[in-house]
Scaffold this motif. Structure first.
Motif, PDB file in Angstrom:
ATOM      1  N   SER A  25       6.711   6.536   8.885  1.00 50.80           N
ATOM      2  CA  SER A  25       6.985   5.755   7.673  1.00 50.80           C
ATOM      3  C   SER A  25       6.621   6.494   6.388  1.00 50.80           C
ATOM      4  O   SER A  25       7.136   6.157   5.331  1.00 50.80           O
ATOM      5  N   MET A  26       5.732   7.497   6.462  1.00 47.69           N
ATOM      6  CA  MET A  26       5.277   8.193   5.261  1.00 47.69           C
ATOM      7  C   MET A  26       5.310   9.700   5.498  1.00 47.69           C
ATOM      8  O   MET A  26       5.120  10.167   6.627  1.00 47.69           O
ATOM      9  N   GLU A  27       5.541  10.448   4.433  1.00 51.23           N
ATOM     10  CA  GLU A  27       5.502  11.901   4.473  1.00 51.23           C
ATOM     11  C   GLU A  27       4.647  12.384   3.306  1.00 51.23           C
ATOM     12  O   GLU A  27       4.756  11.871   2.188  1.00 51.23           O
ATOM     13  N   ILE A  28       3.800  13.376   3.561  1.00 48.14           N
ATOM     14  CA  ILE A  28       2.917  13.925   2.521  1.00 48.14           C
ATOM     15  C   ILE A  28       3.114  15.428   2.461  1.00 48.14           C
ATOM     16  O   ILE A  28       3.191  16.101   3.481  1.00 48.14           O
ATOM     17  N   ARG A  29       3.219  15.948   1.234  1.00 49.28           N
ATOM     18  CA  ARG A  29       3.295  17.386   0.989  1.00 49.28           C
ATOM     19  C   ARG A  29       2.074  17.752   0.150  1.00 49.28           C
ATOM     20  O   ARG A  29       1.907  17.241  -0.958  1.00 49.28           O
ATOM     21  N   LEU A  30       1.217  18.610   0.706  1.00 49.59           N
ATOM     22  CA  LEU A  30      -0.053  18.951   0.067  1.00 49.59           C
ATOM     23  C   LEU A  30      -0.050  20.426  -0.295  1.00 49.59           C
ATOM     24  O   LEU A  30       0.261  21.276   0.543  1.00 49.59           O
ATOM     25  N   THR A  31      -0.374  20.742  -1.551  1.00 49.84           N
ATOM     26  CA  THR A  31      -0.389  22.123  -2.040  1.00 49.84           C
ATOM     27  C   THR A  31      -1.739  22.400  -2.696  1.00 49.84           C
ATOM     28  O   THR A  31      -2.199  21.628  -3.542  1.00 49.84           O
ATOM     29  N   ALA A  41       0.835  -1.208   0.000  1.00 47.23           N
ATOM     30  CA  ALA A  41       0.000   0.000   0.000  1.00 47.23           C
ATOM     31  C   ALA A  41       0.866   1.253   0.000  1.00 47.23           C
ATOM     32  O   ALA A  41       0.562   2.235  -0.687  1.00 47.23           O
ATOM     33  N   ARG A  42       1.966   1.230   0.783  1.00 42.09           N
ATOM     34  CA  ARG A  42       2.872   2.390   0.780  1.00 42.09           C
ATOM     35  C   ARG A  42       3.498   2.574  -0.597  1.00 42.09           C
ATOM     36  O   ARG A  42       3.630   3.704  -1.091  1.00 42.09           O
ATOM     37  N   ALA A  43       3.881   1.446  -1.218  1.00 48.38           N
ATOM     38  CA  ALA A  43       4.471   1.544  -2.557  1.00 48.38           C
ATOM     39  C   ALA A  43       3.454   2.066  -3.565  1.00 48.38           C
ATOM     40  O   ALA A  43       3.804   2.812  -4.491  1.00 48.38           O
ATOM     41  N   ARG A  44       2.181   1.669  -3.389  1.00 47.92           N
ATOM     42  CA  ARG A  44       1.140   2.147  -4.322  1.00 47.92           C
ATOM     43  C   ARG A  44       0.912   3.638  -4.178  1.00 47.92           C
ATOM     44  O   ARG A  44       0.655   4.331  -5.186  1.00 47.92           O
ATOM     45  N   LEU A  45       1.035   4.183  -2.978  1.00 47.60           N
ATOM     46  CA  LEU A  45       0.764   5.600  -2.769  1.00 47.60           C
ATOM     47  C   LEU A  45       1.956   6.489  -3.090  1.00 47.60           C
ATOM     48  O   LEU A  45       1.794   7.691  -3.291  1.00 47.60           O
ATOM     49  N   THR A  46       3.164   5.938  -3.083  1.00 49.45           N
ATOM     50  CA  THR A  46       4.351   6.753  -3.343  1.00 49.45           C
ATOM     51  C   THR A  46       4.259   7.369  -4.740  1.00 49.45           C
ATOM     52  O   THR A  46       4.037   6.672  -5.740  1.00 49.45           O
ATOM     53  N   THR A  47       4.442   8.685  -4.812  1.00 46.27           N
ATOM     54  CA  THR A  47       4.218   9.398  -6.080  1.00 46.27           C
ATOM     55  C   THR A  47       5.499   9.627  -6.874  1.00 46.27           C
ATOM     56  O   THR A  47       5.427   9.967  -8.054  1.00 46.27           O
ATOM     57  N   HIS A  48       6.677   9.512  -6.248  1.00 44.81           N
ATOM     58  CA  HIS A  48       7.957   9.767  -6.939  1.00 44.81           C
ATOM     59  C   HIS A  48       7.960  11.155  -7.569  1.00 44.81           C
ATOM     60  O   HIS A  48       8.358  11.355  -8.716  1.00 44.81           O
ATOM     61  N   GLY A  49       7.475  12.132  -6.830  1.00 45.34           N
ATOM     62  CA  GLY A  49       7.407  13.498  -7.311  1.00 45.34           C
ATOM     63  C   GLY A  49       6.014  14.065  -7.112  1.00 45.34           C
ATOM     64  O   GLY A  49       5.117  13.398  -6.593  1.00 45.34           O
ATOM     65  N   PRO A  81      -8.880  -0.974  -0.830  1.00 47.19           N
ATOM     66  CA  PRO A  81      -9.292  -0.495   0.504  1.00 47.19           C
ATOM     67  C   PRO A  81      -8.129  -0.204   1.437  1.00 47.19           C
ATOM     68  O   PRO A  81      -8.152   0.783   2.172  1.00 47.19           O
ATOM     69  N   LEU A  82      -7.084  -1.042   1.442  1.00 50.56           N
ATOM     70  CA  LEU A  82      -5.970  -0.823   2.358  1.00 50.56           C
ATOM     71  C   LEU A  82      -5.204   0.445   1.986  1.00 50.56           C
ATOM     72  O   LEU A  82      -4.885   1.271   2.855  1.00 50.56           O
ATOM     73  N   ALA A  83      -4.891   0.622   0.708  1.00 49.61           N
ATOM     74  CA  ALA A  83      -4.184   1.823   0.271  1.00 49.61           C
ATOM     75  C   ALA A  83      -5.036   3.067   0.493  1.00 49.61           C
ATOM     76  O   ALA A  83      -4.522   4.129   0.878  1.00 49.61           O
ATOM     77  N   PHE A  84      -6.360   2.943   0.271  1.00 51.45           N
ATOM     78  CA  PHE A  84      -7.239   4.093   0.476  1.00 51.45           C
ATOM     79  C   PHE A  84      -7.294   4.484   1.952  1.00 51.45           C
ATOM     80  O   PHE A  84      -7.305   5.672   2.299  1.00 51.45           O
ATOM     81  N   GLY A  85      -7.348   3.490   2.866  1.00 56.14           N
ATOM     82  CA  GLY A  85      -7.341   3.801   4.295  1.00 56.14           C
ATOM     83  C   GLY A  85      -6.055   4.492   4.709  1.00 56.14           C
ATOM     84  O   GLY A  85      -6.072   5.460   5.491  1.00 56.14           O
ATOM     85  N   LEU A  86      -4.909   4.027   4.178  1.00 57.55           N
ATOM     86  CA  LEU A  86      -3.639   4.676   4.478  1.00 57.55           C
ATOM     87  C   LEU A  86      -3.612   6.093   3.917  1.00 57.55           C
ATOM     88  O   LEU A  86      -3.115   7.030   4.565  1.00 57.55           O
ATOM     89  N   PHE A  87      -4.161   6.279   2.715  1.00 56.58           N
ATOM     90  CA  PHE A  87      -4.221   7.609   2.118  1.00 56.58           C
ATOM     91  C   PHE A  87      -5.080   8.556   2.953  1.00 56.58           C
ATOM     92  O   PHE A  87      -4.720   9.724   3.164  1.00 56.58           O
ATOM     93  N   LEU A  88      -6.215   8.080   3.464  1.00 51.96           N
ATOM     94  CA  LEU A  88      -7.071   8.936   4.288  1.00 51.96           C
ATOM     95  C   LEU A  88      -6.369   9.366   5.568  1.00 51.96           C
ATOM     96  O   LEU A  88      -6.516  10.515   6.006  1.00 51.96           O
ATOM     97  N   ARG A  89      -5.620   8.459   6.186  1.00 50.34           N
ATOM     98  CA  ARG A  89      -4.892   8.835   7.402  1.00 50.34           C
ATOM     99  C   ARG A  89      -3.837   9.890   7.095  1.00 50.34           C
ATOM    100  O   ARG A  89      -3.651  10.853   7.852  1.00 50.34           O
ATOM    101  N   LEU A  90      -3.115   9.710   5.983  1.00 49.14           N
ATOM    102  CA  LEU A  90      -2.118  10.709   5.597  1.00 49.14           C
ATOM    103  C   LEU A  90      -2.768  12.054   5.302  1.00 49.14           C
ATOM    104  O   LEU A  90      -2.284  13.117   5.725  1.00 49.14           O
ATOM    105  N   LEU A  91      -3.870  12.014   4.576  1.00 45.85           N
ATOM    106  CA  LEU A  91      -4.570  13.254   4.243  1.00 45.85           C
ATOM    107  C   LEU A  91      -5.098  13.929   5.507  1.00 45.85           C
ATOM    108  O   LEU A  91      -5.046  15.161   5.642  1.00 45.85           O
ATOM    109  N   GLY A  92      -5.598  13.143   6.441  1.00 39.11           N
ATOM    110  CA  GLY A  92      -6.065  13.716   7.697  1.00 39.11           C
ATOM    111  C   GLY A  92      -4.943  14.366   8.485  1.00 39.11           C
ATOM    112  O   GLY A  92      -5.120  15.446   9.073  1.00 39.11           O
ATOM    113  N   ASP A  93      -3.748  13.730   8.513  1.00 35.12           N
ATOM    114  CA  ASP A  93      -2.608  14.338   9.206  1.00 35.12           C
ATOM    115  C   ASP A  93      -2.218  15.660   8.552  1.00 35.12           C
ATOM    116  O   ASP A  93      -1.871  16.630   9.243  1.00 35.12           O
TER     117      ASP A  93
END
Length: 529
Positions: free
Chosen positions: A477-483, A425-433, A445-457
């Motif tokens: 384990s994950m870092e998100i940059r939102l613009t 799931a982490r590999a699926r969400l990694t954007t490489h840019g 569902p698993l990747a989407f749940g992880l994405f929602l937690r990241l988006l919520g943070d």
């Protein structure tokens, strides 16, 4: 009176605390405070007239004899020591006159220190120190720089570790004190309602600000700790600090000083790691604190809602009980009161323990009124085994111990499979840019749940006026940059459970478990391993 006082080990119990429970306790407390103040001025001995003059006016007795009696009592309890005052003897009769000078004993001074700690603990509210989180990040980065040297400097390592543990211990202690005082505030223990209502808005803003900082920095601290523990770099720094401390150990402790010092530093490091890093099914203290602080906000709002309902005259349990009491008082007779009791509380007369077909047949043949006392009713036949053992079950040989190795193997397989799914799931969400949310496509569902937690943070750190935010997951384990985007487009992410829609943003998601981090001047730069 004699100047020879019993030694501290010979004193039974805690008699130096006796002055707290006697009728004249406020005077004794002020006398001891006077001696502590004199000690700060390097005045060792005090005469009764000195004590009398130094007492506050509201606690100063009218005559000196009262102060002398208080001093004698404190000497008897072991708080003070009395020595003959020979400095003012000018004649033989003065030598035989009762004159003493007084000073604190070791037990008396220890008693006052314990009381000051007690008073401080009672008045302490604690704080959620967001600044301490930044300081911990700074010190961890400094340790990374020291550990990267070919020959790490022991002095620098020791100073950085000392500063790190000092800030961490202050953070943990203040957090515990604050959450305890927060619970008392929620429960309105010792808090005026008007003060609480005026304070709650600032308190909620304070909690939200700290939660944002904890989300932003907690994962970063966990990642830094993991980097220091790689290849035993943390252990090396701890041994350097222990060796530096052992250099000043006393001769009789020189052989074991380094081992004991390393054990102390290892314990402190383990406490720091457990506070920020979750492992082996155990949640970190930072995550528990975050959950407790988040849970406190709706609790505070619920208390406010209850107070507003009471002010508006709406019914609550206490009002219901008062109304019920009035109904009981206004009931015409005892029969009406019994009916009201049964309707309000659902309590009815007792029945037999067991009712079977034979019991029902006998009850039909010979009815027994519900008001019949137990002493006058027919006895209940009880099995001798039940009377002797308290159970109908037959005693027998103990059951064999079951072999649960197969269940443990299956649990291990399930845990390994879950770890693989989370990694996928982490590999699926990694954007490489940088990419748009709308470009993420369909998520399981698993990747989407992880994405929602990241988006919520990320959204938890978003404040008015911001266009970009960076957040780290709680486990680091994950870092998100939102613009934010200004084109007004809408992003759609499809899942097996439906379609997730919202304003489109530019997003960059990094899997930190596959990325090394180099920190020099505080900025984060990524170096793919």
């Amino acid at each position: 009176m004699t100047s020879q006082q019993p030694s501290e080990p010979d004193r039974a119990g805690y008699t130096p605390f006796a002055h707290l429970t006697v009728p004249n306790a406020p005077l004794y407390r002020q006398v001891m405070i006077t001696f502590l103040a004199a000690k700060e001025r390097f005045a060792v001995h005090l005469r009764p007239e000195d004590v009398h003059a130094a007492l506050p006016s509201e606690h100063r007795p009218a005559d000196l004899d009262t102060v002398v009696k208080a001093l004698d009592s404190l000497v008897e309890w072991g708080n003070l020591r009395a020595d003959p005052d020979t400095s003012r003897v000018t004649a033989v009769e003065d030598f035989y006159r009762k004159r003493f000078i007084y000073q604190l004993t070791q037990a008396g001074e220890a008693t006052e220190q314990a009381l000051s700690v007690y008073d401080e603990a009672l008045g302490r509210r604690g704080a959620l120190q967001a600044v301490a989180l930044y300081d911990i990040v700074t010190q961890l980065r400094a340790l990374l720089v020291i550990a990267a040297e070919e020959e790490p400097d022991a002095a620098k390592a020791h100073l950085a570790l000392s500063a790190l543990t000092s800030r961490f211990e202050a953070l943990a202690e203040n957090a515990r004190a604050f959450m305890g005082s927060l619970q008392r505030t929620i429960d309105l223990h010792g808090v005026e309602v008007e003060v609480f209502l005026a304070y709650k808005d600032r308190l909620i803003q304070y909690l939200e600000r700290f939660i944002q900082d904890l989300i932003t920095l907690g994962g970063r601290i966990a990642l830094l700790i993991g980097e220091l523990e790689e290849q035993g770099r943390a252990g090396l720094l701890l041994r350097l600090a222990a060796a530096r401390e052992a250099a000043d150990a006393a001769p009789e402790e020189a052989e074991s000083a380094e081992a004991q010092g390393y054990a102390r530093w290892a314990g402190r490091w383990a406490g720091l790691s457990a506070w920020f890093v979750s492992a082996d099914g155990r949640e970190s203290q930072a995550r528990l604190l975050r959950g407790r602080a988040l849970g406190a906000i709706p609790q505070l709002l619920a208390v406010v809602r209850q107070l507003n309902e009471r002010r508006a005259g709406r019914s609550d349990r206490s009002a219901d009980f008062r109304t019920l009491a009035r109904w009981f008082a206004e009931a015409p007779d005892d029969g009406a009161r019994h009916r009201l009791w049964r309707a309000a509380f659902g309590l009815y007369p007792a029945r037999h323990l067991t009712v079977d077909a034979d019991t029902l047949a006998e009850r039909a043949a010979r009815p027994v009124a519900a008001s019949t006392p137990w002493a006058e009713a027919e006895p209940l036949r009880i099995s001798p085994q039940l009377r002797r053992t308290g159970s109908y079950e037959r005693r027998g040989r103990a059951r064999k111990v079951e072999d649960r190795s197969e269940q443990r193997r299956r649990l291990a397989e399930i845990a390994a499979r879950q770890a693989e799914e989370i990694a996928a799931a982490r590999a699926r969400l990694t954007t490489h840019g940088s990419t748009r949310l709308s470009a993420l496509g369909e998520l399981d569902p698993l990747a989407f749940g992880l994405f929602l937690r990241l988006l919520g943070d990320a959204l938890a750190t978003w404040r008015p006026g911001m266009t970009t935010t960076v957040a780290t997951s709680n486990d680091g384990s994950m870092e998100i940059r939102l613009t934010a985007l200004e084109d007004g487009t809408t992003a759609e992410i499809r899942t097996p459970g439906g379609v997730f829609r919202g304003p489109d943003h530019t997003v960059e998601i990094t899997d930190l478990t596959r990325t090394g981090q180099i920190r020099t001047d505080g900025a984060l730069t990524q170096e793919v391993s």
